[in-house]
Design an enzyme around this catalytic site. Structure first.
Site, PDB file in Angstrom:
ATOM      1  N   SER A 124       0.843  -1.203   0.000  1.00 34.75           N
ATOM      2  CA  SER A 124       0.000   0.000   0.000  1.00 34.75           C
ATOM      3  C   SER A 124       0.869   1.241   0.000  1.00 34.75           C
ATOM      4  CB  SER A 124      -0.859  -0.024   1.267  1.00 34.75           C
ATOM      5  OG  SER A 124      -1.410   1.248   1.513  1.00 34.75           O
ATOM      6  N   TYR A 148      -1.363  -0.888  11.001  1.00 34.25           N
ATOM      7  CA  TYR A 148      -1.657  -1.447   9.675  1.00 34.25           C
ATOM      8  C   TYR A 148      -0.493  -1.159   8.717  1.00 34.25           C
ATOM      9  CZ  TYR A 148      -3.325  -1.142   4.856  1.00 34.25           C
ATOM     10  OH  TYR A 148      -3.418  -1.229   3.495  1.00 34.25           O
ATOM     11  N   LYS A 152       2.445  -3.676   6.838  1.00 34.08           N
ATOM     12  CA  LYS A 152       2.776  -3.716   5.401  1.00 34.08           C
ATOM     13  C   LYS A 152       4.269  -3.494   5.194  1.00 34.08           C
ATOM     14  CE  LYS A 152      -1.277  -4.352   3.452  1.00 34.08           C
ATOM     15  NZ  LYS A 152      -1.582  -5.595   2.745  1.00 34.08           N
TER      16      LYS A 152
HETATM   17  C1  UD1 Z   1      -7.427   5.007   3.713  1.00 34.78           C
HETATM   18  C2  UD1 Z   1      -6.424   4.602   4.745  1.00 34.78           C
HETATM   19  C3  UD1 Z   1      -5.255   3.950   4.024  1.00 34.78           C
HETATM   20  C4  UD1 Z   1      -5.744   2.734   3.248  1.00 34.78           C
HETATM   21  C5  UD1 Z   1      -6.837   3.167   2.279  1.00 34.78           C
HETATM   22  C6  UD1 Z   1      -7.456   1.947   1.643  1.00 34.78           C
HETATM   23  C7  UD1 Z   1      -6.715   6.102   6.647  1.00 34.78           C
HETATM   24  C8  UD1 Z   1      -6.140   7.277   7.411  1.00 34.78           C
HETATM   25  N1  UD1 Z   1      -6.037   5.745   5.528  1.00 34.78           N
HETATM   26  O1  UD1 Z   1      -6.802   5.942   2.846  1.00 34.78           O
HETATM   27  O2  UD1 Z   1      -4.243   3.563   4.923  1.00 34.78           O
HETATM   28  O3  UD1 Z   1      -4.684   2.146   2.535  1.00 34.78           O
HETATM   29  O4  UD1 Z   1      -7.863   3.876   2.976  1.00 34.78           O
HETATM   30  O5  UD1 Z   1      -8.366   2.298   0.655  1.00 34.78           O
HETATM   31  O6  UD1 Z   1      -7.710   5.534   7.035  1.00 34.78           O
HETATM   32  N2  UD1 Z   1     -13.121  11.287   3.371  1.00 34.78           N
HETATM   33  C9  UD1 Z   1     -14.154  12.152   3.712  1.00 34.78           C
HETATM   34  N3  UD1 Z   1     -15.288  11.602   4.259  1.00 34.78           N
HETATM   35  C10 UD1 Z   1     -15.447  10.258   4.487  1.00 34.78           C
HETATM   36  C11 UD1 Z   1     -14.373   9.396   4.126  1.00 34.78           C
HETATM   37  C12 UD1 Z   1     -13.234   9.942   3.590  1.00 34.78           C
HETATM   38  O7  UD1 Z   1     -14.074  13.363   3.528  1.00 34.78           O
HETATM   39  O8  UD1 Z   1     -16.494   9.838   4.995  1.00 34.78           O
HETATM   40  C13 UD1 Z   1     -11.922  11.876   2.742  1.00 34.78           C
HETATM   41  C14 UD1 Z   1     -10.612  11.609   3.491  1.00 34.78           C
HETATM   42  O9  UD1 Z   1     -10.387  12.629   4.436  1.00 34.78           O
HETATM   43  C15 UD1 Z   1      -9.603  11.604   2.334  1.00 34.78           C
HETATM   44  C16 UD1 Z   1     -10.387  11.029   1.152  1.00 34.78           C
HETATM   45  O10 UD1 Z   1     -11.761  11.217   1.486  1.00 34.78           O
HETATM   46  O11 UD1 Z   1      -9.221  12.918   1.993  1.00 34.78           O
HETATM   47  C17 UD1 Z   1     -10.145   9.545   0.935  1.00 34.78           C
HETATM   48  O12 UD1 Z   1     -10.375   8.835   2.145  1.00 34.78           O
HETATM   49  P1  UD1 Z   1     -10.368   7.227   2.211  1.00 34.78           P
HETATM   50  O13 UD1 Z   1     -11.231   6.668   1.149  1.00 34.78           O
HETATM   51  O14 UD1 Z   1     -10.667   6.845   3.610  1.00 34.78           O
HETATM   52  O15 UD1 Z   1      -8.870   6.843   1.814  1.00 34.78           O
HETATM   53  P2  UD1 Z   1      -7.475   7.296   2.477  1.00 34.78           P
HETATM   54  O16 UD1 Z   1      -7.658   8.106   3.685  1.00 34.78           O
HETATM   55  O17 UD1 Z   1      -6.640   7.895   1.401  1.00 34.78           O
END
Ligand code: UD1
Length: 334
Positions: A124, A148, A152
């Protein structure tokens, strides 16, 4: 090639299985079903139009794994079995090290017993920690910020040692960015239980009316619209990246870390807008506080994958949203 997929019935594993079968490989699915359902096997056979043997087992059961590798005359392993929720890993670190690290040690022991040397590991972009520069290339320093991510990273380092100890080892660690979307048929895909923690499945549930609104975590990041930027990649592109890694390994020995991303960042609000267009439904949202541990922006430099694997992510963000929407509307699967 006969390929065993650990975590074969999961989100990435099921899509990788389709991509491999399309290229003429024989696939065996190995999974303990902790985070997936056996019903996926039937759907996969429908999508791929061929039988896919399924072995219910845990990667930590070395003896069972040795038998499975032998029974199906396996030539190579794609290792996707593992736990993947960051917040969960902080609460239950031992589970994460047991499943991810101990599971990989067991797999390596089983592979050694069967004299198998070819392995593609599901890593990842989390191994880069907080980006020191963007886009992230493979020489960016690695650093874990939660159990996590540490699991990895430990696995990657262990695999590097294995490769250094045996000149015939063939190992690729694929560093995924943000896989989203689903196979075009709408039969397989990610259907999270409970409240989705990732953005795309959450947006899909809001568009479908299952949730009232999306909480956008942070509107004050130093990004063009203030919301977090990520490198979303269609899961079928990601799946094809695994097939490309296998064919690279048929010609190359050693240990290789390779990014699988599109190389382009999209903000939360950009993704919301594309999804609204693809689904024809509104996605109401509210800006809330930043989520702990999140970074402003994270996207890949995907050049190494293109050079070594002759692979590039080709599906658009519109296709990512459209396929997620098709799945959201289709039959319930786990
Ligand atoms: C997350 C994990 C990462 C993992 C990946 C798998 C965390 C901190 N990181 O990445 O380690 O490998 O998922 O797919 O959990 N967001 C919102 N509202 C929401 C959900 C997300 O605004 O309800 C925003 C987040 O702040 C971010 C973006 O959407 O900016 C993507 O979020 P997400 O899909 O959770 O992925 P990552 O945080 O990049």
């Amino acid at each position: 090639m006969n390929v065993l997929l650990t975590g074969g019935t999961g989100y990435i594993g099921s899509h990788a299985a389709v991509a491999l079968v399309e290229l003429g490989h024989q696939v065996v699915l190995y999974d303990n079903l902790t985070n997936s359902s056996e019903a996926v096997v039937e759907k996969l056979e429908q999508v791929a139009d061929q039988r896919m043997p399924f072995v219910k087992g845990d990667v930590r059961d070395t003896k069972f794994l040795i038998d499975a590798l032998g029974d199906y005359s396996i030539d190579a392993v794609i290792h996707l079995a593992g736990l993947k929720a960051v917040s969960d890993s902080i609460k239950k670190p031992v589970d994460y090290y047991a499943n991810n690290v101990q599971g990989t040690i067991s797999l390596l022991q089983a592979m050694r017993a069967q004299q198998l040397k070819t392995l593609v590991f599901s890593s990842s972009a989390t191994v880069y920690g907080h980006p020191r520069y963007l886009p992230l290339d493979e020489s960016h320093p690695t650093c874990a910020t939660n159990p996590y991510g540490r699991s990895k990273l430990q696995i990657e380092e262990m695999l590097r040692d294995v490769a250094a100890s045996d000149p015939q080892s063939r190992i690729v660690c694929l560093r995924y960015f943000n896989p989203v979307g689903a196979h075009e048929g709408g039969l397989i895909g990610e259907k999270p239980n409970g409240v989705p923690s990732n953005l795309m499945p959450f947006i899909a549930q809001v568009a479908a009316g299952k949730r009232t609104e999306l909480s956008v975590f942070g509107g004050d990041y130093p990004t063009p619209d203030g919301t977090g930027v990520r490198d979303y990649i269609h899961v079928m592109d990601l799946a094809e990246g695994h097939a490309a890694a296998l064919s690279f390994l048929s010609q190359n020995v050693g240990w290789h870390a390779i990014n699988l991303g599109k190389g382009k960042g999209y903000s939360v609000l950009e993704l919301v807008r594309v999804f609204e267009k693809a689904s024809g439904h509104q996605v109401p949202y509210t800006l809330v506080a930043r989520r702990a541990g999140d970074v402003a922006a994270c996207y890949s430099n995907p050049e190494k994958a293109f050079k070594l694997l002759n692979w590039a992510a080709k599906r658009t963000v519109e296709e990512m949203c459209a396929s997620t929407w098709r799945l959201q509307q289709s039959v319930e699967i786990k």
